[in-house]
Design a protein around this motif. Structure first.
Motif: not given
Length: 290
Positions: A193-206
């Motif tokens: 799950p933490q990797v899932d969340h971290a990938i999502y965070a990467a998609t939020l990068a400008p």
């Protein structure tokens, strides 16, 4: 406020109120800069804040099409030119902007096409290169803003913007499993799950012009970061985009799973044929087990 909260709250502001940062707020930004996460702490990096008529002096020299957004203040990041110094700049500057978000200060990345011209305009005497420029201040009310959509040099138009968050590529289209094009299985027995969340965070990068040039491939417990050069985006801006995505991923991984990684630049030895398109290059990798 944890990193995910900061990332989802962050606003990329392009119209600013005529309200300068207070000296206390500038000191808070300076302290935040010294605490930023670095991809390579050995690279010597400095920060300064330009105010007063800086926006007027930058107009025509910085920003896409020379649009500096006339912010009340500008944060200037300067760096020695060392290996991967632009990716390092994107990494630490993204961390700084997220700290500004927590402080209630709005910001927007500004393109720098010629460091020497910008240093002259801002009267900066330094051998270091300007690697990042951030318009900073307090954004106008959202309903008064327009959004710039740039599809290609001949297809540019403005439209009313409904929210601060620019459209992003979905996780299913930005991360693959094993080989290019193979959709990732996000179930917990395949991806933590933490990797899932971290990938999502990467998609939020400008990313410059919201092009999001980066993609990810899971391969043998290693996450590979790939990117391609985009039309209308300079090579240095691509490196900044990569650094920002790497920071978002690593910061959320650390928040949820403790210190891991870190990211390593280059191509890992343990991967096979990823079947990536020729236009994509592998830039970095992250060991998900250590």
């Amino acid at each position: 406020m944890n990193y995910m909260e900061k990332m989802e709250k962050r606003q990329s502001t392009r119209e600013f109120r005529r309200k300068e940062l207070s000296e206390e707020q500038k000191d808070q930004i300076r302290r935040a800069f010294f605490e930023t996460k670095r991809l390579n702490p050995e690279i010597d990096v400095e920060m300064m804040i330009a105010d007063g008529d800086a926006g007027v002096r930058l107009e025509g020299l910085a920003g896409y099409g020379g649009n500096s957004f006339m912010a009340p203040d500008y944060i200037v990041i300067l760096s020695d030119q060392d290996e991967n110094y632009m990716v390092n700049a994107g990494y630490l500057t993204e961390d700084l902007i997220l700290s500004m978000t927590e402080l209630g200060i709005d910001g927007c990345w500004i393109t720098v096409n010629d460091s020497d011209y910008v240093k002259t305009a801002l009267r900066i005497d330094s051998p270091k290169e300007i690697v990042a420029l951030i318009a900073a201040g307090f954004g106008k009310q959202e309903h008064r803003l327009k959004r710039l959509d740039i599809f290609n040099p001949s297809n540019v138009h403005y439209r009313e913007r409904e929210g601060h968050v620019a459209p992003k590529i979905a996780q299913d289209d930005i991360a693959y499993y094993g080989v290019w094009g193979n959709k990732a299985d996000w179930s917990e027995n395949r991806i933590a799950p933490q990797v899932d969340h971290a990938i999502y965070a990467a998609t939020l990068a400008p990313s410059f012009l919201n092009r999001q040039p980066y993609r990810f491939i899971f391969s043998n417990k290693i996450l590979i970061l790939l990117a391609r050069k985009e039309e209308m985006v300079t090579e240095n801006d691509t490196y900044l985009d990569i650094g920002a995505a790497m920071l978002n991923f690593a910061a959320v991984m650390e928040d949820e799973n403790g210190p891991r990684g870190p990211w390593k630049m280059g191509i890992p030895d343990t991967i096979g044929d990823t079947k990536k398109p020729d236009e994509y290059e592998i830039y970095a990798y992250y060991d998900l087990e250590h």
